[in-house]
Scaffold this motif. Structure first.
Motif, PDB file in Angstrom:
ATOM      1  N   HIS A 171       0.826  -1.220   0.000  1.00  0.00           N
ATOM      2  CA  HIS A 171       0.000   0.000   0.000  1.00  0.00           C
ATOM      3  C   HIS A 171       0.864   1.277   0.000  1.00  0.00           C
ATOM      4  O   HIS A 171       1.973   1.259  -0.493  1.00  0.00           O
ATOM      5  CB  HIS A 171      -0.989  -0.035   1.172  1.00  0.00           C
ATOM      6  CG  HIS A 171      -1.686  -1.363   1.272  1.00  0.00           C
ATOM      7  ND1 HIS A 171      -2.761  -1.698   0.486  1.00  0.00           N
ATOM      8  CD2 HIS A 171      -1.410  -2.478   2.023  1.00  0.00           C
ATOM      9  CE1 HIS A 171      -3.137  -2.951   0.764  1.00  0.00           C
ATOM     10  NE2 HIS A 171      -2.326  -3.456   1.679  1.00  0.00           N
ATOM     11  N   GLU A 186      -2.615   0.357   7.862  1.00  0.00           N
ATOM     12  CA  GLU A 186      -1.705  -0.718   7.453  1.00  0.00           C
ATOM     13  C   GLU A 186      -0.457  -0.160   6.769  1.00  0.00           C
ATOM     14  O   GLU A 186       0.661  -0.613   7.012  1.00  0.00           O
ATOM     15  CB  GLU A 186      -2.434  -1.691   6.504  1.00  0.00           C
ATOM     16  CG  GLU A 186      -1.556  -2.846   6.025  1.00  0.00           C
ATOM     17  CD  GLU A 186      -2.257  -3.766   5.025  1.00  0.00           C
ATOM     18  OE1 GLU A 186      -3.441  -3.518   4.722  1.00  0.00           O
ATOM     19  OE2 GLU A 186      -1.608  -4.718   4.545  1.00  0.00           O
ATOM     20  N   HIS A 240       2.541  -7.073   4.742  1.00  0.00           N
ATOM     21  CA  HIS A 240       1.172  -6.572   4.905  1.00  0.00           C
ATOM     22  C   HIS A 240       0.693  -6.821   6.335  1.00  0.00           C
ATOM     23  O   HIS A 240       1.354  -7.502   7.116  1.00  0.00           O
ATOM     24  CB  HIS A 240       0.227  -7.267   3.913  1.00  0.00           C
ATOM     25  CG  HIS A 240       0.436  -6.807   2.495  1.00  0.00           C
ATOM     26  ND1 HIS A 240      -0.436  -5.973   1.850  1.00  0.00           N
ATOM     27  CD2 HIS A 240       1.443  -7.061   1.628  1.00  0.00           C
ATOM     28  CE1 HIS A 240       0.018  -5.731   0.634  1.00  0.00           C
ATOM     29  NE2 HIS A 240       1.169  -6.382   0.466  1.00  0.00           N
TER      30      HIS A 240
HETATM   31 ZN    ZN Z   1      -2.306  -5.294   2.648  1.00  0.00          ZN
END
Ligand code: ZN
Length: 417
Positions: A171, A186, A240
């Protein structure tokens, strides 16, 4: 037999061409791309044509003659030199063919091929120039040539190179990823863990980390793969922190690419290989026929998937030691970032940010460091058990294995250098 047939067919084709008007084919444009490792020159043509390529020395230059071709008015300007090419000149050969001369900055290896039209371009002659030593790989044996590429060698001053680990923080920028109940994003957590992991990897002799993103900005998924490929990464680790509706669920999981995802990606590579200048395992696919290209791709993909599985198991094992793991087996999914056909890749869902206790723990630098340490240890264990040839890790692993023997036979001389 084949060669004879080709020569005969070529002679016939040349004969036919000679019967045609002098300039049956137009040269529409000359394009040049200089990359860090090789330079590609493309001659856009209005149709198919015979050509010959000649490499000349002192001074170094490449001469491309295109039979019966005529320079279109729109193409009168040659691109400026760049990369391995100092300058580009166009002229007419004594026999009346179109001639392109590339003056080179250094000795290179050259190859040329005719590409057939696709959605973006018509017929084009492609000249690939690679630095001396980077073999014009052909055939399955060339897959192994990757480790010997000079690009790799520049990472280490000695003859053994460092391993490159691409660390990918998921991200970023306008994409926050999952968001915890307390507002933890996140993208921030995974960047912190990725940075910590990179520091720990860089502290290891013989290993070097490269981050696919080093700040709070978005990097498209394919660009993340491209960055890893450009660095010739030996391993790709994407970080992640997952989210799920059931907030009681916690723990980490490790994913590799599914077979289905690999198959999808193979068709994409094969369909687009004429546009892509990428090499698969050090081999270009764009001049191979369909069968050979798909075999080369398949070999590379299955080797990468096997390596991904083994490396992911090592990382999962370390995460189990570090805390709770949700799934005790390596999972498979069609995550885009895992699709590099020649880089073993894994995606680590470090925790469930949707679980309030995990969310709070994820915010602490101590827990981030714990997760990073577990991943680093898994990566370390994998490479010491499976050291790629020609790396410092291979030397270190061999020295480790030899240590008990050396202890009993002191003065027997060091391991081969
Ligand atoms: Zn993720």
């Amino acid at each position: 037999m084949n060669r004879l047939l080709c020569r005969w067919a070529g002679g016939l084709l040349l004969g036919i061409l000679l019967l045609q008007p002098a300039h049956a084919v137009d040269v529409r444009a000359i394009r040049l791309w200089a990359g860090p490792d090789n330079t590609r020159v493309v001659v856009d043509l209005s149709g198919t044509a015979q050509h010959s390529l000649l490499v000349l020395h002192h001074p170094e230059r490449v001469v491309l003659d295109v039979s019966g071709a005529h320079l279109a008015k729109s193409a009168h300007r040659a691109p400026p030199g760049s990369g391995a090419v100092k300058s580009v000149r166009m002229s007419r050969s004594p026999s009346g063919n179109f001639r392109l001369v590339l003056d080179l900055a250094r000795p290179i290896q050259a190859k040329s091929f005719l590409s057939t039209p696709n959605a973006h371009y018509g017929y084009r002659l492609v000249v690939d120039l690679a630095g001396a030593g980077a073999g014009a790989g052909a055939g399955a044996g060339a897959i192994a040539a990757r480790a010997d590429k000079p690009v790799k060698a520049k990472h280490a001053p000695s003859d053994a190179r460092d391993l490159i680990i691409a660390v990918d923080a998921g991200h970023g920028g306008e994409d926050p990823g999952a968001i915890g109940k307390n507002g933890t994003r996140e993208k921030d957590i995974v960047l912190a863990i990725a940075r910590e992991l990179a520091l720990k990897i860089n502290a290891e002799p013989g290993m070097k980390a490269v981050l696919t993103r080093g700040g709070d900005y978005f990097v498209p998924l394919r660009d993340r793969m491209r960055r890893a490929r450009a660095q010739q990464a030996d391993l790709f680790v994407s970080i992640h922190a997952d989210s799920i509706r059931d907030r009681s669920i916690d723990g980490s999981s490790v994913y590799i690419l599914s077979q289905r995802g690999a198959t999808d990606e193979a068709s994409r590579w094969l369909a687009e290989r004429e546009n892509a200048s990428d090499l698969i395992g050090g081999v270009s696919l764009d001049d191979k026929d369909d069968v050979l290209a798909s075999v080369l791709l398949d070999l590379s993909q299955s080797a990468s998937l096997n390596a991904s599985q083994v490396a992911a198991e090592r990382v999962l094992h370390q995460l189990t030691q570090a805390g709770e793991v949700r799934k005790h087996e390596v999972q498979q999914a069609r995550f885009m970032v895992l699709k590099s056909p020649d880089i073993p890749s894994m995606l680590v869902e470090t925790a469930y940010i949707s679980n309030p206790q995990e969310e709070l723990r994820l915010r602490t630098p101590a827990h981030q460091a714990r997760l990073a340490a577990a991943i680093r240890q898994g990566v370390h264990d994998y490479f010491y058990a499976n050291p790629p040839q020609g790396t410092r890790i291979a030397q270190l692993a061999a020295a480790n294995a030899a240590r008990p023997v050396l202890a009993t036979a002191s003065g027997a001389g060091g391991a081969g250098e």
